[in-house]
Design a protein around this motif. Structure first.
Motif, PDB file in Angstrom:
ATOM      1  N   ILE A   9     100.857  11.731  15.506  1.00 51.86           N
ATOM      2  CA  ILE A   9      99.962  12.362  16.567  1.00 51.86           C
ATOM      3  C   ILE A   9     100.386  11.599  17.426  1.00 51.86           C
ATOM      4  CG2 ILE A   9      97.496  11.948  17.747  1.00 51.86           C
ATOM      5  CD1 ILE A   9      96.676  12.198  15.145  1.00 51.86           C
ATOM      6  N   LYS A  10     100.615  10.264  18.171  1.00 53.01           N
ATOM      7  CA  LYS A  10     101.372   9.386  18.685  1.00 53.01           C
ATOM      8  C   LYS A  10     102.866  10.233  19.700  1.00 53.01           C
ATOM      9  CE  LYS A  10      98.065   7.222  19.508  1.00 53.01           C
ATOM     10  NZ  LYS A  10      97.393   7.328  20.460  1.00 53.01           N
ATOM     11  N   ILE A  11     103.600  10.425  18.271  1.00 54.34           N
ATOM     12  CA  ILE A  11     104.686  11.332  18.807  1.00 54.34           C
ATOM     13  C   ILE A  11     104.514  12.457  19.081  1.00 54.34           C
ATOM     14  CG2 ILE A  11     106.809  12.882  17.276  1.00 54.34           C
ATOM     15  CD1 ILE A  11     106.560  10.256  15.679  1.00 54.34           C
ATOM     16  N   ILE A  12     103.671  13.089  19.239  1.00 56.83           N
ATOM     17  CA  ILE A  12     103.158  14.563  19.191  1.00 56.83           C
ATOM     18  C   ILE A  12     103.171  14.817  20.805  1.00 56.83           C
ATOM     19  CG2 ILE A  12     101.589  17.023  19.406  1.00 56.83           C
ATOM     20  CD1 ILE A  12     102.071  16.109  15.916  1.00 56.83           C
ATOM     21  N   GLU A  13     102.169  13.486  21.008  1.00 58.68           N
ATOM     22  CA  GLU A  13     101.624  13.569  22.421  1.00 58.68           C
ATOM     23  C   GLU A  13     102.696  12.855  23.618  1.00 58.68           C
ATOM     24  OE1 GLU A  13      97.212  11.112  21.935  1.00 58.68           O
ATOM     25  OE2 GLU A  13      99.030   9.992  22.322  1.00 58.68           O
ATOM     26  N   CYS A  14     103.548  12.270  22.757  1.00 64.32           N
ATOM     27  CA  CYS A  14     105.313  11.790  23.934  1.00 64.32           C
ATOM     28  C   CYS A  14     106.007  12.957  24.366  1.00 64.32           C
ATOM     29  CB  CYS A  14     105.497  11.295  23.458  1.00 64.32           C
ATOM     30  SG  CYS A  14     104.781   8.962  23.125  1.00 64.32           S
ATOM     31  N   LEU A  15     106.103  14.155  22.720  1.00 68.43           N
ATOM     32  CA  LEU A  15     106.544  15.629  23.115  1.00 68.43           C
ATOM     33  C   LEU A  15     106.000  16.129  24.255  1.00 68.43           C
ATOM     34  CD1 LEU A  15     108.287  15.472  19.439  1.00 68.43           C
ATOM     35  CD2 LEU A  15     110.075  15.470  21.518  1.00 68.43           C
ATOM     36  N   GLN A  16     104.837  16.500  24.160  1.00 70.27           N
ATOM     37  CA  GLN A  16     103.962  17.064  24.412  1.00 70.27           C
ATOM     38  C   GLN A  16     104.158  16.328  26.235  1.00 70.27           C
ATOM     39  OE1 GLN A  16      99.524  17.465  24.050  1.00 70.27           O
ATOM     40  NE2 GLN A  16      99.472  18.976  24.229  1.00 70.27           N
ATOM     41  N   GLU A  57     110.481   2.287   8.196  1.00 67.36           N
ATOM     42  CA  GLU A  57     109.442   4.016   7.486  1.00 67.36           C
ATOM     43  C   GLU A  57     110.716   5.294   8.106  1.00 67.36           C
ATOM     44  OE1 GLU A  57     106.033   4.075   6.065  1.00 67.36           O
ATOM     45  OE2 GLU A  57     105.659   2.011   6.101  1.00 67.36           O
ATOM     46  N   GLU A  58     110.158   5.966   7.787  1.00 70.73           N
ATOM     47  CA  GLU A  58     110.747   7.640   8.167  1.00 70.73           C
ATOM     48  C   GLU A  58     110.152   7.165   9.662  1.00 70.73           C
ATOM     49  OE1 GLU A  58     112.107   9.931   9.934  1.00 70.73           O
ATOM     50  OE2 GLU A  58     113.090   9.824   7.798  1.00 70.73           O
ATOM     51  N   LYS A  59     111.280   7.205  10.233  1.00 78.91           N
ATOM     52  CA  LYS A  59     109.934   7.560  12.592  1.00 78.91           C
ATOM     53  C   LYS A  59     109.141   8.355  13.469  1.00 78.91           C
ATOM     54  CE  LYS A  59     112.131   2.385  13.356  1.00 78.91           C
ATOM     55  NZ  LYS A  59     112.516   2.644  11.956  1.00 78.91           N
ATOM     56  N   TYR A  60     110.202   9.585  11.688  1.00 76.52           N
ATOM     57  CA  TYR A  60     109.802  11.225  12.241  1.00 76.52           C
ATOM     58  C   TYR A  60     110.331  11.787  14.275  1.00 76.52           C
ATOM     59  CZ  TYR A  60     106.569  10.839   8.596  1.00 76.52           C
ATOM     60  OH  TYR A  60     106.088  11.042   7.373  1.00 76.52           O
ATOM     61  N   ILE A  65     112.682  17.345  13.669  1.00 69.34           N
ATOM     62  CA  ILE A  65     111.620  17.449  13.811  1.00 69.34           C
ATOM     63  C   ILE A  65     111.009  17.383  15.371  1.00 69.34           C
ATOM     64  CG2 ILE A  65     109.175  15.582  13.582  1.00 69.34           C
ATOM     65  CD1 ILE A  65     110.606  14.049  11.593  1.00 69.34           C
ATOM     66  N   GLN A  66     111.570  17.240  16.291  1.00 69.74           N
ATOM     67  CA  GLN A  66     111.524  17.133  17.530  1.00 69.74           C
ATOM     68  C   GLN A  66     110.924  19.168  17.301  1.00 69.74           C
ATOM     69  OE1 GLN A  66     113.796  14.975  20.104  1.00 69.74           O
ATOM     70  NE2 GLN A  66     113.338  13.445  18.828  1.00 69.74           N
ATOM     71  N   ASN A  67     112.620  19.403  17.331  1.00 65.06           N
ATOM     72  CA  ASN A  67     112.622  21.190  17.522  1.00 65.06           C
ATOM     73  C   ASN A  67     111.296  22.237  16.786  1.00 65.06           C
ATOM     74  OD1 ASN A  67     114.404  21.282  19.352  1.00 65.06           O
ATOM     75  ND2 ASN A  67     116.147  21.298  17.264  1.00 65.06           N
ATOM     76  N   GLU A  68     110.813  21.584  15.811  1.00 69.44           N
ATOM     77  CA  GLU A  68     110.008  22.114  14.746  1.00 69.44           C
ATOM     78  C   GLU A  68     108.774  21.763  15.196  1.00 69.44           C
ATOM     79  OE1 GLU A  68     107.982  21.537  10.066  1.00 69.44           O
ATOM     80  OE2 GLU A  68     109.948  20.499  10.129  1.00 69.44           O
ATOM     81  N   ILE A  69     108.730  20.570  15.988  1.00 72.92           N
ATOM     82  CA  ILE A  69     107.226  20.400  16.796  1.00 72.92           C
ATOM     83  C   ILE A  69     107.350  21.034  17.824  1.00 72.92           C
ATOM     84  CG2 ILE A  69     105.426  18.156  18.131  1.00 72.92           C
ATOM     85  CD1 ILE A  69     107.110  16.227  16.112  1.00 72.92           C
ATOM     86  N   PHE A  70     108.008  21.286  18.795  1.00 75.88           N
ATOM     87  CA  PHE A  70     107.738  21.920  19.725  1.00 75.88           C
ATOM     88  C   PHE A  70     107.675  22.980  18.896  1.00 75.88           C
ATOM     89  CE2 PHE A  70     110.465  19.037  22.537  1.00 75.88           C
ATOM     90  CZ  PHE A  70     109.369  19.225  23.175  1.00 75.88           C
ATOM     91  N   GLU A  71     108.164  23.842  18.315  1.00 80.02           N
ATOM     92  CA  GLU A  71     107.789  25.359  18.049  1.00 80.02           C
ATOM     93  C   GLU A  71     106.332  25.784  17.249  1.00 80.02           C
ATOM     94  OE1 GLU A  71     110.813  27.374  14.843  1.00 80.02           O
ATOM     95  OE2 GLU A  71     112.200  26.530  15.639  1.00 80.02           O
ATOM     96  N   ILE A  72     105.564  24.557  16.987  1.00 83.01           N
ATOM     97  CA  ILE A  72     104.405  24.859  16.588  1.00 83.01           C
ATOM     98  C   ILE A  72     103.715  24.563  18.130  1.00 83.01           C
ATOM     99  CG2 ILE A  72     102.429  23.555  15.723  1.00 83.01           C
ATOM    100  CD1 ILE A  72     104.854  22.885  13.475  1.00 83.01           C
ATOM    101  N   VAL A 146     114.925  37.352  16.232  1.00 82.24           N
ATOM    102  CA  VAL A 146     115.181  36.376  15.544  1.00 82.24           C
ATOM    103  C   VAL A 146     115.060  35.080  16.762  1.00 82.24           C
ATOM    104  CG1 VAL A 146     117.047  34.717  14.043  1.00 82.24           C
ATOM    105  CG2 VAL A 146     116.890  37.347  14.199  1.00 82.24           C
ATOM    106  N   ARG A 147     114.646  34.485  17.031  1.00 86.48           N
ATOM    107  CA  ARG A 147     113.764  33.013  17.935  1.00 86.48           C
ATOM    108  C   ARG A 147     115.137  32.117  18.325  1.00 86.48           C
ATOM    109  NH1 ARG A 147     110.741  32.146  21.484  1.00 86.48           N
ATOM    110  NH2 ARG A 147     110.185  29.897  22.203  1.00 86.48           N
ATOM    111  N   HIS A 148     115.205  32.449  19.507  1.00 89.82           N
ATOM    112  CA  HIS A 148     116.698  31.403  19.788  1.00 89.82           C
ATOM    113  C   HIS A 148     116.285  30.398  20.290  1.00 89.82           C
ATOM    114  CE1 HIS A 148     120.316  30.449  22.117  1.00 89.82           C
ATOM    115  NE2 HIS A 148     119.395  30.332  23.310  1.00 89.82           N
TER     116      HIS A 148
END
Length: 148
Positions: A9-16, A57-60, A65-72, A146-148
């Motif tokens: 959730i913190k990662i998503i907030e930062c990317l947002q 551990e995996e830091k995501y 992962i960043q690109n996938e979060i942006f796609e979502i 096809v998504r660019h």
């Protein structure tokens, strides 16, 4: 499991935040990226983030992962736009134009335009889409995009 979810959730907030402000995510190196630097800044006030960034551990934080979060996030924005159109108007138009970019890739620009009940016009740019060719048969077939 709960810790991973909180960290994600913190990662998503930062990317947002970076996306909304139009700030580049990447830097010259991964450690110097704006994204990692923002996480480190937030870790100063949040020991949970600090602990996670320093763990093995995996830091995501990788680019996939960043690109996938942006796609979502982009998908959610489009769903919100469609919901606005359904509840406030129901009528819309599609504006699109095909062109060949500087790298000779054929692309389709896609926008939605609609008018709400108070007759205020809204227009949303939805994106650039790679297409195999610019013939009308390709453009009107929805599966050809096809998504660019």
């Amino acid at each position: 499991m709960k810790g991973r979810r909180q960290y994600l959730i913190k990662i998503i907030e930062c990317l947002q935040f970076l996306g909304r402000q139009g700030i580049p995510i990447q830097g010259n190196t991964e450690d110097q990226s704006n994204f990692i630097q923002l996480l480190k800044l937030r870790a100063q006030d949040n020991p949970f983030i600090s602990k996670w960034l320093n763990s093995k551990e995996e830091k995501y934080t990788n680019h996939d992962i960043q690109n996938e979060i942006f796609e979502i996030m982009a998908h959610n924005v489009i769903c919100d736009i469609v919901q606005d159109i359904r509840t406030q108007s129901g009528f819309y138009s599609i504006i699109s134009d095909e062109y060949t970019d500087i790298t000779n890739k054929e692309q389709l620009t896609f926008c939605l335009r609609w008018v709400d009940k108070s007759l205020e016009a809204h227009e949303y740019f939805l994106g650039f889409y790679n297409i195999p060719n610019i013939s009308s048969e390709t453009i009107v077939v929805k599966d050809a995009l096809v998504r660019h």
